[in-house]
Design a protein around this motif. Structure first.
Motif, mmCIF file in Angstrom:
data_model
loop_
_atom_site.group_PDB
_atom_site.id
_atom_site.type_symbol
_atom_site.label_atom_id
_atom_site.label_comp_id
_atom_site.label_asym_id
_atom_site.label_seq_id
_atom_site.Cartn_x
_atom_site.Cartn_y
_atom_site.Cartn_z
ATOM 1 N N ALA A 1 8.655 -70.198 25.506
ATOM 2 C CA ALA A 1 9.885 -70.882 25.949
ATOM 3 C C ALA A 1 10.097 -70.708 27.451
ATOM 4 C CB ALA A 1 11.083 -70.332 25.182
ATOM 5 N N LYS A 2 9.770 -69.526 27.968
ATOM 6 C CA LYS A 2 9.999 -69.231 29.391
ATOM 7 C C LYS A 2 8.846 -69.669 30.284
ATOM 8 C CE LYS A 2 11.264 -65.337 30.975
ATOM 9 N NZ LYS A 2 12.411 -65.041 31.814
ATOM 10 N N GLY A 3 7.659 -69.891 29.679
ATOM 11 C CA GLY A 3 6.472 -70.073 30.505
ATOM 12 C C GLY A 3 6.148 -68.781 31.229
ATOM 13 N N ARG A 4 6.329 -67.657 30.538
ATOM 14 C CA ARG A 4 6.163 -66.343 31.167
ATOM 15 C C ARG A 4 4.711 -65.899 31.066
ATOM 16 N NH1 ARG A 4 10.056 -61.860 31.840
ATOM 17 N NH2 ARG A 4 9.131 -59.819 31.502
ATOM 18 N N PRO A 5 4.141 -65.358 32.169
ATOM 19 C CA PRO A 5 2.768 -64.842 32.099
ATOM 20 C C PRO A 5 2.655 -63.749 31.035
ATOM 21 C CG PRO A 5 3.569 -64.868 34.368
ATOM 22 C CD PRO A 5 4.737 -65.197 33.496
ATOM 23 N N PRO B 1 13.700 -60.717 27.685
ATOM 24 C CA PRO B 1 13.665 -60.866 29.140
ATOM 25 C C PRO B 1 14.856 -61.735 29.547
ATOM 26 C CG PRO B 1 12.206 -62.473 28.146
ATOM 27 C CD PRO B 1 12.845 -61.695 27.003
ATOM 28 N N SER B 2 15.011 -61.973 30.836
ATOM 29 C CA SER B 2 16.089 -62.856 31.280
ATOM 30 C C SER B 2 15.838 -64.270 30.726
ATOM 31 C CB SER B 2 16.160 -62.865 32.799
ATOM 32 O OG SER B 2 14.889 -63.110 33.357
ATOM 33 N N ALA B 3 16.939 -64.965 30.398
ATOM 34 C CA ALA B 3 16.828 -66.244 29.676
ATOM 35 C C ALA B 3 16.717 -67.428 30.642
ATOM 36 C CB ALA B 3 18.031 -66.414 28.750
ATOM 37 N N ASN B 4 15.682 -67.383 31.482
ATOM 38 C CA ASN B 4 15.429 -68.469 32.431
ATOM 39 C C ASN B 4 13.959 -68.872 32.324
ATOM 40 O OD1 ASN B 4 15.468 -65.596 33.826
ATOM 41 N ND2 ASN B 4 13.804 -66.767 34.754
ATOM 42 N N LEU B 5 13.628 -70.056 32.850
ATOM 43 C CA LEU B 5 12.214 -70.390 32.995
ATOM 44 C C LEU B 5 11.616 -69.386 33.969
ATOM 45 C CD1 LEU B 5 12.280 -74.303 33.325
ATOM 46 C CD2 LEU B 5 11.395 -72.968 31.400
ATOM 47 N N PRO C 1 15.850 -68.396 39.219
ATOM 48 C CA PRO C 1 16.914 -67.382 39.270
ATOM 49 C C PRO C 1 17.393 -67.022 37.867
ATOM 50 C CG PRO C 1 17.387 -69.187 40.806
ATOM 51 C CD PRO C 1 16.215 -69.623 39.965
ATOM 52 N N SER C 2 17.774 -65.766 37.685
ATOM 53 C CA SER C 2 18.244 -65.323 36.368
ATOM 54 C C SER C 2 19.570 -65.993 36.025
ATOM 55 C CB SER C 2 18.401 -63.805 36.368
ATOM 56 O OG SER C 2 17.160 -63.208 36.611
ATOM 57 N N PRO C 3 19.841 -66.171 34.729
ATOM 58 C CA PRO C 3 21.081 -66.818 34.306
ATOM 59 C C PRO C 3 22.208 -65.802 34.140
ATOM 60 C CG PRO C 3 19.626 -66.501 32.431
ATOM 61 C CD PRO C 3 18.943 -65.867 33.599
ATOM 62 N N VAL D 1 23.092 -58.533 38.263
ATOM 63 C CA VAL D 1 21.667 -58.282 38.504
ATOM 64 C C VAL D 1 21.118 -57.519 37.306
ATOM 65 C CG1 VAL D 1 21.652 -58.350 41.029
ATOM 66 C CG2 VAL D 1 22.169 -56.195 39.865
ATOM 67 N N GLU D 2 19.800 -57.583 37.120
ATOM 68 C CA GLU D 2 19.191 -57.007 35.931
ATOM 69 C C GLU D 2 19.263 -55.474 35.954
ATOM 70 O OE1 GLU D 2 17.930 -59.148 37.982
ATOM 71 O OE2 GLU D 2 16.998 -60.833 36.943
ATOM 72 N N SER D 3 18.784 -54.897 34.854
ATOM 73 C CA SER D 3 18.815 -53.439 34.730
ATOM 74 C C SER D 3 17.841 -52.781 35.705
ATOM 75 C CB SER D 3 18.435 -53.039 33.303
ATOM 76 O OG SER D 3 17.109 -53.466 33.006
ATOM 77 N N THR E 1 6.167 -64.723 41.557
ATOM 78 C CA THR E 1 7.285 -65.414 42.182
ATOM 79 C C THR E 1 8.473 -65.225 41.267
ATOM 80 O OG1 THR E 1 5.745 -67.074 42.892
ATOM 81 C CG2 THR E 1 8.074 -67.640 43.048
ATOM 82 N N HIS E 2 9.621 -64.967 41.851
ATOM 83 C CA HIS E 2 10.730 -64.551 41.020
ATOM 84 C C HIS E 2 12.030 -65.046 41.616
ATOM 85 C CE1 HIS E 2 10.263 -61.162 37.956
ATOM 86 N NE2 HIS E 2 11.246 -61.923 37.557
ATOM 87 N N TYR E 3 12.970 -65.369 40.778
ATOM 88 C CA TYR E 3 14.353 -65.631 41.196
ATOM 89 C C TYR E 3 14.480 -66.822 42.134
ATOM 90 C CZ TYR E 3 14.129 -60.627 40.003
ATOM 91 O OH TYR E 3 13.873 -59.431 39.412
HETATM 92 MG MG MG Z 1 13.505 -62.060 34.642
#
Ligand code: MG
Ligand code: AMP
Length: 355
Positions: free
Chosen positions: A61-65, A148-152, A156-158, A185-187, A238-240
């Motif tokens: 769903a995220k396209g996460r590596p 994980p954070s619920a973004n592609l 940027p994180s949601p 911001v995340e944990s 690449t992030h956020y």
């Molecule tokens: Mg994240």
């Protein structure tokens, strides 16, 4: 299972979550579905952490590596006992002080945790979130929830349900919308398997707070610079990143304001849409000759909690206003400033202009 499906939208009371909505979301999780839910840090995209197939759906769903491990969210200590091979005394101390809250502890994993969750590592990151909806959901599902954070991936994180939908509508089973996340911001990810506890990612619990309990704490060099091989696998990607190109302007507040003014002028002269994200202090010095296309006040330099809480939403707002250039300031890397700057450095691909 096909990627495109109908995403259920459940608005929920964040303080007193309606039990029938919690049960509905918990049933989806127990059947192997993926559900986005609010935590105090950002929105998470959850699945049963003990079900490899469900966990693979998060990545899809995220396209996460695949090599970027997930944090497992728990609601009680029994769940922790199942997930880890052992709890060192220091971990017990930290859990007592900071849980529920924005601290993830990396510990040796048990055999129960599928390799999909940890990206094949023999450690697992665990945290207990401090949000009534997250805790109720985990308890109702009676399962540890990988989230994980619920973004592609890369975005940027949601921090709101709407941010989640903008990225993941049609890609996940449900979103539970409990309003804006309070920390923003995340944990903090703290590795307890190294000789000296090491911060792999700065976040809602500060280095200074950890030092008070632990004495010595190391910072993974990748936290504050481009150089070095990050030990939290996810930190290398690449992030956020918003759609526009983000630039950070560093220096004394009046100089930063003046430099941003000049940059707005020249980018607009080049025909680009420009956004500026300023603190109240910088805004007070800002005398725009030409107005940016989008301007947002992101809190006060004297209260970085406000800046952290608004940061990701501000980047999402820039996307909504279709700005191509985003200008913002830098922050001292102390307290929450360390996490804020870590996100800004990455979101800007380390483009920092000295004012
Ligand atoms: Mg994240
Ligand atoms: P996110 O899911 O976007 O909140 O990111 C989770 C972060 O925690 C990533 O940077 C991961 O690399 C890191 N992480 C999760 N589990 C582990 C682990 N077992 N060892 C090291 N880092 C981890």
């Amino acid at each position: 299972m096909p990627l495109t499906r109908c995403t259920k939208y459940l608005r929920i009371n964040p303080q007193v979550p309606e039990i029938h909505k919690i049960r509905l979301a918990a049933r989806i999780l127990a059947r192997g579905g993926v559900v986005a839910f609010p935590t105090e840090t950002v929105y998470g995209l959850g699945a049963n952490a003990l079900d490899a197939r469900a966990v693979r759906r998060i990545f899809r769903a995220k396209g996460r590596p695949q090599d970027n491990p997930l944090i497992v969210h728990v609601a009680n200590m029994e769940m922790v006992d199942d997930l880890v091979a052992e709890i060192p005394p220091i971990a017990g101390l930290l859990m007592e002080r900071f849980w529920p809250g924005p601290l993830t502890l990396v510990l040796p994993k048990s055999d129960l945790v599928p390799p999909e969750v940890t990206a094949g590592l023999d450690t697992v990151g665990i945290r207990m979130p401090a949000h009534p909806v997250a805790l109720a959901l985990i308890k109702a599902a009676r399962l540890p929830i990988a989230a994980p954070s619920a973004n592609l991936s890369g975005r940027p994180s949601p921090t709101t349900g709407h941010h989640v939908l903008r990225d993941l509508h049609g890609r996940i089973d449900a979103v539970v919308d409990g309003g804006p996340a309070s920390v923003g911001v995340e944990s903090t990810v703290l590795d307890l398997t190294t000789p000296v506890p090491t911060i792999l990612r700065p976040g809602g619990v500060t280095l200074e707070e950890l030092q008070k309990i632990l004495g010595r704490v190391e910072l993974d060099p990748a936290v504050v610079s481009e150089a070095g091989h990050p030990r939290a696998p996810g930190m290398k990607y690449t992030h956020y990143a918003p759609q526009g190109n983000l630039f950070l302007v560093a220096g004394d507040t009046p100089k930063v304001a003046a430099r941003i003014n000049r940059l707005v002028k020249s980018f607009k002269a080049a025909g680009l849409r420009v956004g500026a994200l300023l603190t109240v202090e910088t805004a007070a010095c800002y005398r725009p000759e030409i107005q940016p296309d989008y301007l947002e006040i992101i809190g006060s330099r004297n209260d970085l909690g406000t800046v952290a809480a608004r940061l990701f939403a501000a980047l999402h707002n820039c996307d909504r206003h279709r700005v191509q250039i985003i200008l913002t300031e830098t922050f001292p890397e102390k307290g929450l400033g360390l996490a804020i700057m870590n996100r800004l450095r990455k979101a800007s691909a380390h483009r920092i202009i000295q004012a």
